[in-house]
Write an enzyme that holds these catalytic residues in place. Structure first.
Site, PDB file in Angstrom:
ATOM      1  N   ASP A 121      40.240  38.124  29.547  1.00  0.00           N
ATOM      2  CA  ASP A 121      40.010  36.880  28.802  1.00  0.00           C
ATOM      3  C   ASP A 121      41.250  36.009  28.983  1.00  0.00           C
ATOM      4  OD1 ASP A 121      39.467  34.897  27.015  1.00  0.00           O
ATOM      5  OD2 ASP A 121      39.361  36.183  25.243  1.00  0.00           O
ATOM      6  N   SER A 122      41.377  35.456  30.173  1.00  0.00           N
ATOM      7  CA  SER A 122      42.634  34.817  30.567  1.00  0.00           C
ATOM      8  C   SER A 122      42.529  33.302  30.616  1.00  0.00           C
ATOM      9  CB  SER A 122      43.047  35.318  31.954  1.00  0.00           C
ATOM     10  OG  SER A 122      42.131  34.865  32.928  1.00  0.00           O
ATOM     11  N   PRO A 147      51.039  31.716  33.696  1.00  0.00           N
ATOM     12  CA  PRO A 147      51.031  33.125  33.299  1.00  0.00           C
ATOM     13  C   PRO A 147      49.772  33.880  33.703  1.00  0.00           C
ATOM     14  CG  PRO A 147      51.734  31.725  31.483  1.00  0.00           C
ATOM     15  CD  PRO A 147      51.238  30.814  32.562  1.00  0.00           C
ATOM     16  N   GLY A 161      49.982  41.520  31.326  1.00  0.00           N
ATOM     17  CA  GLY A 161      48.778  42.306  31.544  1.00  0.00           C
ATOM     18  C   GLY A 161      48.741  42.994  32.889  1.00  0.00           C
TER      19      GLY A 161
END
EC number: 2.5.1.16
Length: 283
Positions: A156-157, A163, A138
């Site tokens: 929305d992580s 990561p 992203g």
């Protein structure tokens, strides 16, 4: 023999759910993914031993990360979702007919594949014709995107480790600012203010957003299966204030059926407890 899923919230606090069955376990090149079935929360998905989504309470997170920005600007047409591999955020966005384009960037294809198989309550709209899936980083996607190409970015992580770490960086937020339109909004999940580790990351993210965006606010929701149950979201914008510019009448005319979000919750979610206000004011 009883089977329990246990998640360590701190060295001294653990959260457990009685499990009926371990439905899936796998390891991608990025992380470990598991799916369990339980009586209390239904099916739930974890990543690296941390709760991501459950059948019983997923609606709270996904409604709050989506409807708050949408009710602030009902003219949003182009949306970028970073992460969100379970599909719940896309599901909520797909309910808005005015949205023309939803790009979802998820670094780990396995999360999407597993969600499609086991978490269909969330992934049911990933095949919407407006949705394009990109399986890549992203941070790099945003860096390469054109100026002013999105009206809304939803980050929305996972937590800011592994990561997801780069999605909480100053450079990433600067790129988000660049690719947002003049009325653009950025929303992200901002951890919990309650336990020290989560609170530290929440303060760091909020401080960075305030340095870049003219408008930067924090709002909250109660999510039972996330650490402490008290969860925060960040709202950053070039022009629009989520309280002053809330389009209550416009949103209610859409007659969207929700389970957690409503116009009163929109306003109330920005009314933060005193200890959280003081945390956010700390330098």
């Amino acid at each position: 023999m009883e089977l329990w899923y246990t998640e360590e919230w701190t060295e001294n606090v653990r959260f457990s759910i009685k499990v009926n069955k371990h439905l899936f376990e796998g390891k991608s090149q990025f992380q470990r993914i598991d799916v369990f079935d339980s009586d209390e929360f239904g099916k739930f998905l974890t990543i690296d031993g941390l709760m991501m989504v459950t059948y019983k309470d997923e609606f709270i997170y996904h409604e709050m990360i989506t409807h708050v920005p949408m009710a602030t600007n009902l003219n949003i047409k182009k949306v970028l979702v970073i992460g969100g591999g379970d599909g719940g955020t896309v599901r909520e966005l797909s309910r808005y007919p005015q949205i023309e384009k939803i790009d979802m960037v998820e670094i780990d294809k396995m999360v999407v594949d597993v969600s499609k198989e086991y978490m269909d309550i969330c992934s049911c709209k990933l095949d919407d014709k407006r949705v394009s899936l990109y399986f890549e980083d992203g941070v790099n996607f945003v860096k390469c995107a054109h100026d002013k190409s999105y009206d809304l970015i939803i980050v929305d992580s996972t937590d800011p480790i592994g990561p997801g770490e780069g999605l909480f960086s100053t450079d990433f937020y600067k790129d988000c600012y660049r690719i947002l339109t003049d009325d653009g909004i950025l929303v992200n999940q901002s951890e919990s203010p309650y336990f020290d580790f989560n609170a530290k990351e929440m303060k760091r993210a909020n401080k960075k957003l305030k340095q870049i965006f003219p408008i930067s606010e924090v709002y909250q929701a109660h999510i039972p299966t996330y650490p402490s149950g008290h969860w925060l979201f960040g709202f950053a914008s070039k022009k629009l204030n989520p309280v002053k510019n809330q389009d209550r009448n416009g949103w209610e005319k859409l007659s969207l059926k929700t389970k957690y979000y409503n116009s009163d919750i929109h306003l109330g979610s920005f009314m933060l407890p005193q200890y959280v206000k003081e945390m956010l004011d700390e330098e």
